[in-house]
Design a protein around this motif. Structure first.
Motif: not given
Length: 326
Positions: A72-74, A96-101, A125-131, A175-182
């Motif tokens: 899933v890509n926003p 259920k399904i799984y989502l690879n953000m 944006r990805l973090g907001e999308f998940v939330g 990336s650092e951004a990806a790890q922070r959002v995870a």
């Protein structure tokens, strides 16, 4: 006490032929369903031949228990749309399904779509999308949400998703951004198989391929026959590297050779644009032992590149079974 079990999501190796794409996906999906895999990874992007949500419906209708892992890509949809798809698949199939953000696609594709967000902002944006998705899927009341990229006012998804059918979210960025959002969103963090195999394991999920045989040398010879080095294929990767800002791709590409390591680590399939990850090559027992070691260090989830050939998939199953965790 139930022993720990690895959840494995196969993905087909790169396929450049649209005439074979659906057939290969279905072959792997049906094999996975018969052999205890969790589901199958479905890619997203301008160059993907079939939209992953449509492919997920096709696969779930043809299998008994498959739970696809859908990218899933926003940039392609609103969180409400994604939540509605999740709810619809749950109602249709009771699974259920799984989502690879993800945030990545080719830079030229982002430009074509009119998306000019920076790498860091795409992860915000990805973090907001998940939330927002999580709230829509779980809240018994209308949702209010105020973010930089998404706003919702008394927005409600009906019917509310049962707790047991809530999707699990994965983030594969390095990336650092990806790890922070995870970390902030509680998503399962993924990483690539590290070259030394023994160090640098810092995530519960990993992405790699397996090439296995009964004996070590047999596996290495068969792997080198299957994935041939080719200057034209290497040039394809060079061209894609010029059209990406993906941190994980640059990490893999920088300073790496195509030599098959003594420990079984092999990057040639990636360097020749035949796979999106490194491979682990060895005997069933060698790979099984390594998977068991990975699990002892916290590995729970595997995105597994697979050659869509029945014989090769059986070899992979034998290696997974040798771990005692599949």
């Amino acid at each position: 006490m139930t022993p720990p079990r690895l959840r494995v999501f196969p993905a087909i190796s790169r396929n450049r032929d649209p005439q074979k794409y659906v057939g290969e996906l279905m072959r792997v999906a049906e094999f996975a369903d018969r052999n205890g895999f969790e589901g199958i990874l479905l890619f997203e992007g301008n160059d993907v031949f079939v939209e992953p949500w449509a492919m997920a419906q096709h696969i779930m209708g043809a299998t008994a228990q498959s739970s696809p892992l859908i990218a899933v890509n926003p940039v392609y949809m609103h969180p409400f749309t994604a939540a509605k798809f999740v709810s619809s698949l749950a109602q249709l199939h009771g699974r259920k399904i799984y989502l690879n953000m993800i945030t990545g696609t080719a830079v030229s594709d982002l430009q074509g779509l009119g998306d000019d967000q920076s790498h860091a902002d795409r992860y915000i944006r990805l973090g907001e999308f998940v939330g927002l998705m999580r709230q829509l899927l779980s809240s018994p009341r209308p949702v209010n949400f105020e973010g930089r990229f998404y706003r919702a006012h008394h927005l409600q998804l009906r019917p509310r998703l049962p707790a047991e059918l809530m999707p699990e979210f994965l983030i594969a960025g390095q990336s650092e951004a990806a790890q922070r959002v995870a970390k902030e969103t509680g998503c399962i963090k993924m990483q690539m198989l590290p070259p030394d195999l023994d160090r640098g394991l810092n995530a519960p999920g990993m992405n790699f391929g397996i090439f296995a045989r009964e004996g070590r040398e047999e596996a290495r010879q068969a792997a080198q026959m299957r994935f041939r080095d080719n200057p034209d294929d290497r040039e394809l990767l060079v061209l894609t590297m010029e059209n990406t800002d993906s941190v994980w791709k640059r990490h893999l590409y920088a300073g790496q050779s195509g030599e098959l390591g003594d420990n079984g680590y092999w990057l040639l399939p990636f360097l020749t644009f035949q796979a999106d990850c490194p491979y682990l090559v060895g005997s069933y027992q060698e790979i099984g032992a390594k998977l068991k070691d990975f699990a002892a260090k916290g590995l729970t989830t595997v995105m597994l590149d697979m050659v869509a050939d029945e014989t090769e998939m059986q070899h992979v199953c034998k290696a997974l079974a040798a771990s005692g965790m599949f």
